[in-house]
Write a protein that holds these residues in place. Sequence first.
Motif, PDB file in Angstrom:
ATOM      1  N   GLY A 128      -1.386  -6.123 -14.929  1.00 16.28           N
ATOM      2  CA  GLY A 128      -1.615  -4.861 -15.428  1.00 16.28           C
ATOM      3  C   GLY A 128      -0.950  -3.644 -14.662  1.00 16.28           C
ATOM      4  N   GLY A 129      -0.006  -3.969 -13.692  1.00 14.56           N
ATOM      5  CA  GLY A 129       0.537  -3.006 -12.698  1.00 14.56           C
ATOM      6  C   GLY A 129       1.743  -2.348 -13.341  1.00 14.56           C
ATOM      7  N   THR A 130       2.186  -1.372 -12.774  1.00 15.04           N
ATOM      8  CA  THR A 130       3.446  -0.299 -13.263  1.00 15.04           C
ATOM      9  C   THR A 130       4.572  -0.875 -12.692  1.00 15.04           C
ATOM     10  OG1 THR A 130       3.500   1.016 -11.159  1.00 15.04           O
ATOM     11  CG2 THR A 130       1.932   1.633 -13.338  1.00 15.04           C
ATOM     12  N   HIS A 131       5.936  -1.059 -13.431  1.00 20.31           N
ATOM     13  CA  HIS A 131       6.960  -1.698 -13.123  1.00 20.31           C
ATOM     14  C   HIS A 131       8.086  -0.711 -13.637  1.00 20.31           C
ATOM     15  CE1 HIS A 131       5.459  -5.600 -12.269  1.00 20.31           C
ATOM     16  NE2 HIS A 131       4.330  -5.203 -12.993  1.00 20.31           N
ATOM     17  N   VAL A 132       9.221  -1.281 -13.238  1.00 25.55           N
ATOM     18  CA  VAL A 132      10.571  -0.573 -13.500  1.00 25.55           C
ATOM     19  C   VAL A 132      11.057  -1.131 -14.800  1.00 25.55           C
ATOM     20  CG1 VAL A 132      11.465  -0.079 -11.150  1.00 25.55           C
ATOM     21  CG2 VAL A 132      12.006  -2.326 -12.234  1.00 25.55           C
ATOM     22  N   GLY A 133      11.961  -0.404 -15.543  1.00 25.41           N
ATOM     23  CA  GLY A 133      12.520  -1.001 -16.915  1.00 25.41           C
ATOM     24  C   GLY A 133      13.600  -1.798 -16.983  1.00 25.41           C
ATOM     25  N   ASN A 134      14.145  -2.109 -15.513  1.00 19.78           N
ATOM     26  CA  ASN A 134      15.287  -3.053 -15.422  1.00 19.78           C
ATOM     27  C   ASN A 134      15.518  -3.383 -13.890  1.00 19.78           C
ATOM     28  OD1 ASN A 134      18.316  -3.641 -14.761  1.00 19.78           O
ATOM     29  ND2 ASN A 134      18.175  -3.278 -17.006  1.00 19.78           N
ATOM     30  N   TYR A 190      -2.870   5.398 -12.205  1.00 19.63           N
ATOM     31  CA  TYR A 190      -3.103   4.020 -12.043  1.00 19.63           C
ATOM     32  C   TYR A 190      -4.142   3.652 -11.031  1.00 19.63           C
ATOM     33  CZ  TYR A 190      -2.491  -1.050 -11.289  1.00 19.63           C
ATOM     34  OH  TYR A 190      -2.759  -2.328 -11.147  1.00 19.63           O
ATOM     35  N   PRO A 191      -5.358   2.992 -11.281  1.00 19.52           N
ATOM     36  CA  PRO A 191      -6.395   2.676 -10.579  1.00 19.52           C
ATOM     37  C   PRO A 191      -6.050   1.451  -9.661  1.00 19.52           C
ATOM     38  CG  PRO A 191      -7.106   1.850 -12.526  1.00 19.52           C
ATOM     39  CD  PRO A 191      -5.641   2.651 -12.844  1.00 19.52           C
ATOM     40  N   GLN A 192      -6.174   1.590  -8.475  1.00 26.91           N
ATOM     41  CA  GLN A 192      -5.990   0.196  -7.460  1.00 26.91           C
ATOM     42  C   GLN A 192      -6.611  -0.883  -8.114  1.00 26.91           C
ATOM     43  OE1 GLN A 192      -7.219   0.565  -3.274  1.00 26.91           O
ATOM     44  NE2 GLN A 192      -8.258  -1.550  -3.766  1.00 26.91           N
ATOM     45  N   GLY A 193      -5.874  -1.704  -8.212  1.00 28.01           N
ATOM     46  CA  GLY A 193      -6.052  -3.255  -8.984  1.00 28.01           C
ATOM     47  C   GLY A 193      -4.824  -4.126  -8.574  1.00 28.01           C
ATOM     48  N   GLY A 194      -5.192  -5.208  -8.801  1.00 24.36           N
ATOM     49  CA  GLY A 194      -4.010  -6.342  -8.885  1.00 24.36           C
ATOM     50  C   GLY A 194      -2.934  -6.174  -7.717  1.00 24.36           C
ATOM     51  N   GLY A 195      -3.813  -5.664  -6.544  1.00 23.44           N
ATOM     52  CA  GLY A 195      -2.726  -5.781  -5.246  1.00 23.44           C
ATOM     53  C   GLY A 195      -1.871  -4.403  -5.121  1.00 23.44           C
TER      54      GLY A 195
END
Length: 242
Positions: free
Chosen positions: A207-213, A38-43
Amino acid sequence: MQTTEELFRDDATLAECDATVLAVETDGGIVLDRTVFYPQGGGQAGDAGALIAADGRRVAIADTRKHPEHPGVVVHRPAEGADLSWLAPGTAVRAAIDVARRQAHRRFHSATHLLCALVPQPVDGCSITAGYARLDFHMTEPLDKDALTAGLARLVAEARPVRTRWISEDELDANPQLVRSMSVQPPRGHGRVRLVEIEGVDLQPCGGTHVGNTAEIGAVVVTKIEKKSARTRRVVLGFAGG
């Protein structure tokens, strides 16, 4: 320049992928045809990890950024002193992220979305790292640290599903209230925008990465609330226990 296929957009659990080097830039930045980084972005901070050849040679990646001149191109930044002599366009590598770092980013990023639900005010600053997360809210009212920590614990314990989906840019323009951030706008230019939905709690472009729950976030606490200006309240999150 060919854009990078961003595998993390649809599956944040991917830890590695096979890829081909497209370019090694003069400053050492490495461009791949596809990536899980993941490239730096959206904080959110960029991923770290390694690029590994079939014969075991590897390049440590210290950071990941968006290309400053070519939209849609991801640049992998090697660690200082890394040997890049064996890398060239066409080289096959396995791109592997630092999983612990990514998991911290996923947990904190999802926690900030819960915080947005607890503090329904515009956001004018955001930072998500492996060690902490913070949101700056555009507001004048005081915030209660214990009440926010309790609210986060409740939403985490409710184990609410976290899903992503895509809408067109026209749909987003027709629903401007979805955008919570005043300082960071959702990624545009590809005709569609990614939404992150925490069931029954929060829905916003991201656009960031998140958990599924939300249960995967674990125990998070509000470590600090600061009055940054007359109209800004900063909330800092940490993992319980440090």
